[in-house]
Design a protein around this motif. Structure first.
Motif, short mmCIF file in Angstrom:
data_model
loop_
_atom_site.label_atom_id
_atom_site.label_comp_id
_atom_site.label_asym_id
_atom_site.label_seq_id
_atom_site.Cartn_x
_atom_site.Cartn_y
_atom_site.Cartn_z
N PRO B 79 3.46 -19.78 28.06
CA PRO B 79 2.16 -20.91 28.01
C PRO B 79 1.27 -20.26 27.29
CG PRO B 79 2.27 -20.30 30.44
CD PRO B 79 3.69 -19.59 30.04
N ASN B 80 0.68 -19.02 27.18
CA ASN B 80 -0.11 -18.42 25.90
C ASN B 80 1.01 -18.62 23.95
OD1 ASN B 80 -2.49 -17.33 27.51
ND2 ASN B 80 -1.25 -16.76 28.59
N ALA B 81 1.98 -18.29 24.92
CA ALA B 81 2.79 -17.58 23.22
C ALA B 81 2.78 -19.54 22.96
CB ALA B 81 4.19 -17.69 23.71
N LEU B 116 -10.26 -19.22 20.13
CA LEU B 116 -9.44 -19.20 21.47
C LEU B 116 -8.22 -18.93 20.81
CD1 LEU B 116 -11.02 -23.04 22.43
CD2 LEU B 116 -11.19 -20.69 23.49
N GLY B 117 -7.42 -19.51 19.78
CA GLY B 117 -6.24 -19.55 19.54
C GLY B 117 -5.74 -17.19 18.95
N ALA B 118 -7.03 -17.03 19.13
CA ALA B 118 -6.81 -15.62 18.59
C ALA B 118 -6.57 -14.93 19.89
CB ALA B 118 -8.40 -14.72 18.24
N ALA B 119 -7.31 -15.40 21.24
CA ALA B 119 -6.98 -14.41 22.57
C ALA B 119 -5.90 -15.29 23.20
CB ALA B 119 -8.90 -15.70 23.61
N PHE B 120 -5.34 -15.84 22.82
CA PHE B 120 -4.29 -16.59 23.60
C PHE B 120 -2.64 -15.90 22.48
CE2 PHE B 120 -6.12 -20.95 24.31
CZ PHE B 120 -6.81 -20.88 25.71
N THR B 121 -2.75 -15.90 21.61
CA THR B 121 -1.50 -14.94 20.33
C THR B 121 -1.94 -13.65 21.18
OG1 THR B 121 -2.53 -16.41 18.57
CG2 THR B 121 -1.15 -14.32 18.50
N ALA B 122 -2.96 -13.29 21.22
CA ALA B 122 -3.22 -11.37 22.07
C ALA B 122 -2.50 -11.76 23.05
CB ALA B 122 -4.50 -11.01 22.06
N PHE B 126 0.74 -9.07 25.00
CA PHE B 126 -0.20 -8.55 25.57
C PHE B 126 1.15 -8.75 26.44
CE2 PHE B 126 -1.72 -7.89 29.73
CZ PHE B 126 -2.25 -6.41 29.49
N THR B 127 1.79 -9.95 26.94
CA THR B 127 2.29 -10.30 28.68
C THR B 127 3.75 -10.20 27.75
OG1 THR B 127 2.11 -12.48 27.78
CG2 THR B 127 0.98 -11.67 29.26
N GLY B 128 4.13 -10.57 26.78
CA GLY B 128 5.25 -10.24 25.72
C GLY B 128 6.06 -8.67 25.80
N SER B 129 4.98 -7.92 25.63
CA SER B 129 5.31 -6.44 25.80
C SER B 129 5.84 -6.17 26.96
CB SER B 129 3.96 -5.83 24.67
OG SER B 129 4.22 -4.00 24.87
N LEU B 152 -0.41 -13.84 12.87
CA LEU B 152 -0.75 -15.11 13.31
C LEU B 152 -1.79 -14.51 13.97
CD1 LEU B 152 -1.19 -18.71 14.28
CD2 LEU B 152 0.35 -18.35 16.08
N LEU B 153 -1.56 -13.73 14.55
CA LEU B 153 -2.78 -12.77 15.30
C LEU B 153 -4.15 -12.37 14.31
CD1 LEU B 153 -5.41 -11.89 17.79
CD2 LEU B 153 -2.96 -9.86 17.70
#
Lengths: 60, 267
Positions: B79-81, B116-122, B126-129, B152-153
């Motif tokens: 969802p964040n991606a 907001l986009g920056a937070a979701f990308t971060a 983070f979760t992907g890592s 993108l971030l």
């Protein structure tokens, strides 16, 4: 049927799962809190200006 | 102090009753009026979706036959991606609104969406890592998908910094709209990177052929995607309302200062 035992046992990589969810929760709540506080701040600014009699002609 | 002038495409002599639906949507005052009725329903839908999604994610979905329980990270990673790209596309549409139609709400939308986009990308990174370490054996790989998402971030953070560095928000909007549209080239690169280059990252789970997973796993995933999307829509809407109020207050302070010379007003 809900199985709480298997749901709570997150296996050998539980730490990765828990940290992921905690990080997302922290940032999400941060975004929500920041949005609410910013909204309150701007409403207060406008209210203060209005209290000083500073308003647009159309608002009078 | 930031300068703000009324939108150029609003005819000041036009009354609200004479406005068509598009003008009403575009007029900041009208936007404040109709959007306030959406905040509570959107918030309630968001809370309900998160409740259902988290229940599915932890109590009503199986572990993956390969990844085990780490598949549960997917319910917040994807969802964040998804949002990292969706928010940028929303900004790109707003950028077109700023450049082509000079839509008065378009630059407000762009400005509010960027952090907001920056937070979701971060969060996607983070979760992907954290998902990558137990499944691939590494937190990070300089492959197409991850590198393009990191770019993108940086783009989001650059746009946020640009908004803050300009005093004149209308001039900022035009420049940032152009940069946003140029940066949109990164979105298809992120999307198709897993098809174009060899990578550790798995292929897209949602494609023209449908979903490549069983219902017990895609149900929590889709609910969580909806939940995060509604969270973004709610925060974006409230953020836009706040930005309009901020510009209104700034304009009043400027007007007061120009009339009285009192620079301490509204600080």
């Amino acid at each position: 049927m809900m199985d709480f035992n298997s749901a709570i046992d997150l296996g050998p990589h539980a730490t990765f799962i828990i940290i992921s969810y905690l990080g997302v929760a922290l940032v999400s709540f941060g975004l929500i809190l920041g949005t609410i506080l910013n909204s309150k701040h701007q409403k207060k600014r406008l209210a203060d200006l209005e209290a000083k009699g500073i308003r647009r002609k159309s608002d009078k | 102090m930031k300068k703000y002038s009324p939108p150029k495409n609003i005819n000041k002599s036009q009354t609200v009753k004479e406005m068509n639906w598009f003008d009403k949507l575009a007029h900041p005052g009208q936007f404040l009026k109709w959007s306030k009725y959406l905040i509570l329903p959107l918030s309630l839908i968001t809370i309900a979706l998160f409740g259902i999604g988290l229940w599915f994610a932890f109590f009503n979905s199986p572990e993956d036959y390969q990844m085990g329980d780490t598949v549960r990270i997917m319910y917040i990673h994807v969802p964040n991606a998804w949002l990292s790209q969706f928010v940028y596309m929303a900004m790109a549409v707003s950028a077109i609104g700023t450049l082509v139609w000079r839509h008065p709400m378009a630059d407000v939308s762009m400005k509010v969406a960027a952090p907001l986009g920056a937070a979701f990308t971060a969060l996607a990174l983070f979760t992907g890592s954290l998902w990558g370490r137990p499944t691939w054996g590494t937190y990070w790989e300089w492959d197409g998908r991850m590198t393009a998402t990191l770019i993108l971030l940086f783009m989001y953070l650059g746009l946020v910094a640009l908004w803050r560095s300009f005093d004149d928000q209308l001039r900022a909007a035009k420049l940032i709209a152009v940069l946003t549209l140029v940066g949109a080239i990164n979105i298809p690169i992120i999307k198709f990177s897993v098809d174009w280059w060899n990578t550790l990252h798995q292929p897209s789970i949602i494609s023209a052929e449908g979903l490549s997973m069983p219902a017990s796993i895609y149900t929590p995933l889709l609910v969580m995607m909806l939940a995060f999307t509604f969270l973004f829509v709610t925060l974006h809407l409230v953020g836009m309302r706040t930005e309009i109020l901020k510009r209104k207050a700034d304009a009043l302070i400027r007007k007061s200062v120009s009339q009285t010379g009192n620079k301490g007003v509204g600080k």
